[in-house]
Design a protein around this motif. Structure first.
Motif, PDB file in Angstrom:
ATOM      1  N   HIS A  44     -13.677   5.422 -71.440  1.00 38.32           N
ATOM      2  CA  HIS A  44     -14.492   5.892 -70.311  1.00 38.32           C
ATOM      3  C   HIS A  44     -14.440   7.415 -70.190  1.00 38.32           C
ATOM      4  O   HIS A  44     -15.487   8.068 -70.038  1.00 38.32           O
ATOM      5  CB  HIS A  44     -13.996   5.248 -69.015  1.00 38.32           C
ATOM      6  CG  HIS A  44     -14.631   5.798 -67.783  1.00 38.32           C
ATOM      7  ND1 HIS A  44     -15.918   5.505 -67.411  1.00 38.32           N
ATOM      8  CD2 HIS A  44     -14.148   6.666 -66.830  1.00 38.32           C
ATOM      9  CE1 HIS A  44     -16.213   6.134 -66.284  1.00 38.32           C
ATOM     10  NE2 HIS A  44     -15.158   6.845 -65.925  1.00 38.32           N
ATOM     11  N   GLN A  53     -25.013   8.396 -72.478  1.00 41.36           N
ATOM     12  CA  GLN A  53     -25.919   7.826 -71.487  1.00 41.36           C
ATOM     13  C   GLN A  53     -25.763   6.304 -71.378  1.00 41.36           C
ATOM     14  O   GLN A  53     -25.457   5.631 -72.363  1.00 41.36           O
ATOM     15  CB  GLN A  53     -27.364   8.160 -71.850  1.00 41.36           C
ATOM     16  CG  GLN A  53     -27.668   9.652 -71.823  1.00 41.36           C
ATOM     17  CD  GLN A  53     -27.367  10.267 -70.468  1.00 41.36           C
ATOM     18  OE1 GLN A  53     -27.896   9.826 -69.445  1.00 41.36           O
ATOM     19  NE2 GLN A  53     -26.507  11.286 -70.454  1.00 41.36           N
ATOM     20  N   PRO A  54     -25.944   5.763 -70.166  1.00 35.69           N
ATOM     21  CA  PRO A  54     -25.848   4.305 -69.968  1.00 35.69           C
ATOM     22  C   PRO A  54     -26.922   3.566 -70.762  1.00 35.69           C
ATOM     23  O   PRO A  54     -27.949   4.136 -71.118  1.00 35.69           O
ATOM     24  CB  PRO A  54     -26.063   4.133 -68.459  1.00 35.69           C
ATOM     25  CG  PRO A  54     -25.822   5.477 -67.870  1.00 35.69           C
ATOM     26  CD  PRO A  54     -26.218   6.476 -68.912  1.00 35.69           C
ATOM     27  N   CYS A  55     -26.668   2.299 -71.006  1.00 40.57           N
ATOM     28  CA  CYS A  55     -27.652   1.453 -71.677  1.00 40.57           C
ATOM     29  C   CYS A  55     -28.666   0.923 -70.661  1.00 40.57           C
ATOM     30  O   CYS A  55     -28.302   0.587 -69.523  1.00 40.57           O
ATOM     31  CB  CYS A  55     -26.960   0.272 -72.362  1.00 40.57           C
ATOM     32  SG  CYS A  55     -25.855   0.759 -73.708  1.00 40.57           S
ATOM     33  N   LYS A  58     -28.215  -3.818 -69.007  1.00 40.54           N
ATOM     34  CA  LYS A  58     -26.862  -3.846 -68.452  1.00 40.54           C
ATOM     35  C   LYS A  58     -26.016  -4.992 -69.009  1.00 40.54           C
ATOM     36  O   LYS A  58     -24.811  -5.037 -68.767  1.00 40.54           O
ATOM     37  CB  LYS A  58     -26.920  -3.962 -66.923  1.00 40.54           C
ATOM     38  CG  LYS A  58     -27.717  -2.849 -66.255  1.00 40.54           C
ATOM     39  CD  LYS A  58     -27.243  -1.459 -66.679  1.00 40.54           C
ATOM     40  CE  LYS A  58     -28.059  -0.365 -66.016  1.00 40.54           C
ATOM     41  NZ  LYS A  58     -27.655   0.990 -66.493  1.00 40.54           N
ATOM     42  N   ASP A 127     -22.016  -1.081 -69.646  1.00 38.16           N
ATOM     43  CA  ASP A 127     -22.192  -0.964 -68.198  1.00 38.16           C
ATOM     44  C   ASP A 127     -20.855  -0.927 -67.472  1.00 38.16           C
ATOM     45  O   ASP A 127     -20.682  -0.166 -66.514  1.00 38.16           O
ATOM     46  CB  ASP A 127     -23.032  -2.141 -67.687  1.00 38.16           C
ATOM     47  CG  ASP A 127     -23.348  -2.012 -66.204  1.00 38.16           C
ATOM     48  OD1 ASP A 127     -23.927  -0.978 -65.806  1.00 38.16           O
ATOM     49  OD2 ASP A 127     -23.002  -2.926 -65.441  1.00 38.16           O
ATOM     50  N   LEU A 130     -19.014   2.573 -68.183  1.00 40.75           N
ATOM     51  CA  LEU A 130     -19.613   3.828 -67.732  1.00 40.75           C
ATOM     52  C   LEU A 130     -19.861   3.806 -66.222  1.00 40.75           C
ATOM     53  O   LEU A 130     -18.999   4.148 -65.437  1.00 40.75           O
ATOM     54  CB  LEU A 130     -20.911   4.100 -68.495  1.00 40.75           C
ATOM     55  CG  LEU A 130     -20.762   4.691 -69.898  1.00 40.75           C
ATOM     56  CD1 LEU A 130     -22.108   4.840 -70.560  1.00 40.75           C
ATOM     57  CD2 LEU A 130     -20.061   6.047 -69.839  1.00 40.75           C
ATOM     58  N   GLU A 131     -21.026   3.361 -65.814  1.00 43.54           N
ATOM     59  CA  GLU A 131     -21.423   3.460 -64.411  1.00 43.54           C
ATOM     60  C   GLU A 131     -20.550   2.629 -63.477  1.00 43.54           C
ATOM     61  O   GLU A 131     -20.289   3.020 -62.339  1.00 43.54           O
ATOM     62  CB  GLU A 131     -22.882   3.038 -64.262  1.00 43.54           C
ATOM     63  CG  GLU A 131     -23.864   3.971 -64.961  1.00 43.54           C
ATOM     64  CD  GLU A 131     -25.290   3.487 -64.840  1.00 43.54           C
ATOM     65  OE1 GLU A 131     -26.114   4.233 -64.276  1.00 43.54           O
ATOM     66  OE2 GLU A 131     -25.583   2.369 -65.295  1.00 43.54           O
TER      67      GLU A 131
END
Length: 241
Positions: A44, A53-55, A58, A127, A130-131
């Protein structure tokens, strides 16, 4: 080893385990100094530092397979099982490529006091890394369940396999064992049925494989953090005189 005649008794024993590519491999997620929790924290942190960048999807998930050498250096493993997965989960796959090259705490396997080359495998869920990351993140794995039955439905699967195999016109003079390898896909369907080694009689092999392939009943697929994943089984079959 097997001759065609009447009268045969099938003794059936089943055990399941995910197949490994190397003889030596890490158990209990002991592939990283600090364990799995530290691995995900470091992943992370690096992903944030490198502005990964996020996928968009999700639910992307990818099983990474690595060779860890005696120095703790890594190489990707690409095999038939995960090539398709890398294409359908390309964002997760690419994220692994970008981040893992910066991670330097991979732990060589110790056998009899010596560091040896080994294999490690683990899932990446972008997912969750990251976020929606939290420091208590863990992977929750659930194995497939046959017909959704409690305990995985293994006993019922065993009975259904036995009922499908017709080998009464074969005879053998000593006990022997075969291993069937198959995959339960993300839709709960059996695929890629093969024998680890042949019995030596093609028709006998064909009937064993056919019995597994022709079980049309669906499984509840394996999941990682509630995301369906492919799961590979080994099914030992013991044949007694």
């Amino acid at each position: 080893m097997i001759k065609k005649t009447l009268g045969a008794i099938l003794l059936f024993a089943a055990a399941f385990s995910q197949a490994q590519i190397l003889d030596q491999y890490h158990r209990n997620n002991d592939f990283y100094y600090g364990g799995e929790a530290q691995f995900f924290k470091d992943f992370h942190k690096i992903a944030i530092e490198k502005n990964i960048q996020p996928c968009e999807n999700k639910n992307e998930i990818y099983m990474v397979k690595l060779i860890i050498d005696e120095k703790g250096e890594i190489k990707y493993v690409r095999d038939d099982d995960n090539i398709n997965a890398s294409q359908s989960n390309k964002c997760a796959y690419d994220m692994g490529l970008k981040v893992l090259k910066y991670m330097n705490k991979f732990k060589p396997l110790m056998i009899n006091g010596e560091k040896v080359q080994s294999m490690a495998s683990f899932y990446l869920i972008p997912d969750a890394l990251l976020e929606n990351f939290n420091e208590n993140f863990i992977l929750i794995e659930k194995v497939p369940a046959y017909k959704g039955l409690p305990g995985g439905g293994i006993m019922q699967f065993r009975k259904d396999i036995v009922s499908k195999i017709y080998i009464n016109d074969f005879k053998w003079n000593k006990d022997f064992r075969l291993e069937v390898i198959f995959t339960v896909n993300t839709d709960g369907i059996i695929q890629n049925v093969n024998l680890e080694e042949s019995s030596g009689v093609p028709e006998f092999d064909r009937r064993i494989i056919s019995a597994v392939q022709n079980l049309k009943k669906k499984w509840t697929p394996a999941t990682i953090n509630n995301i369906p994943v492919r799961y590979r089984f080994r099914l030992p079959l013991k044949f007694g005189v």
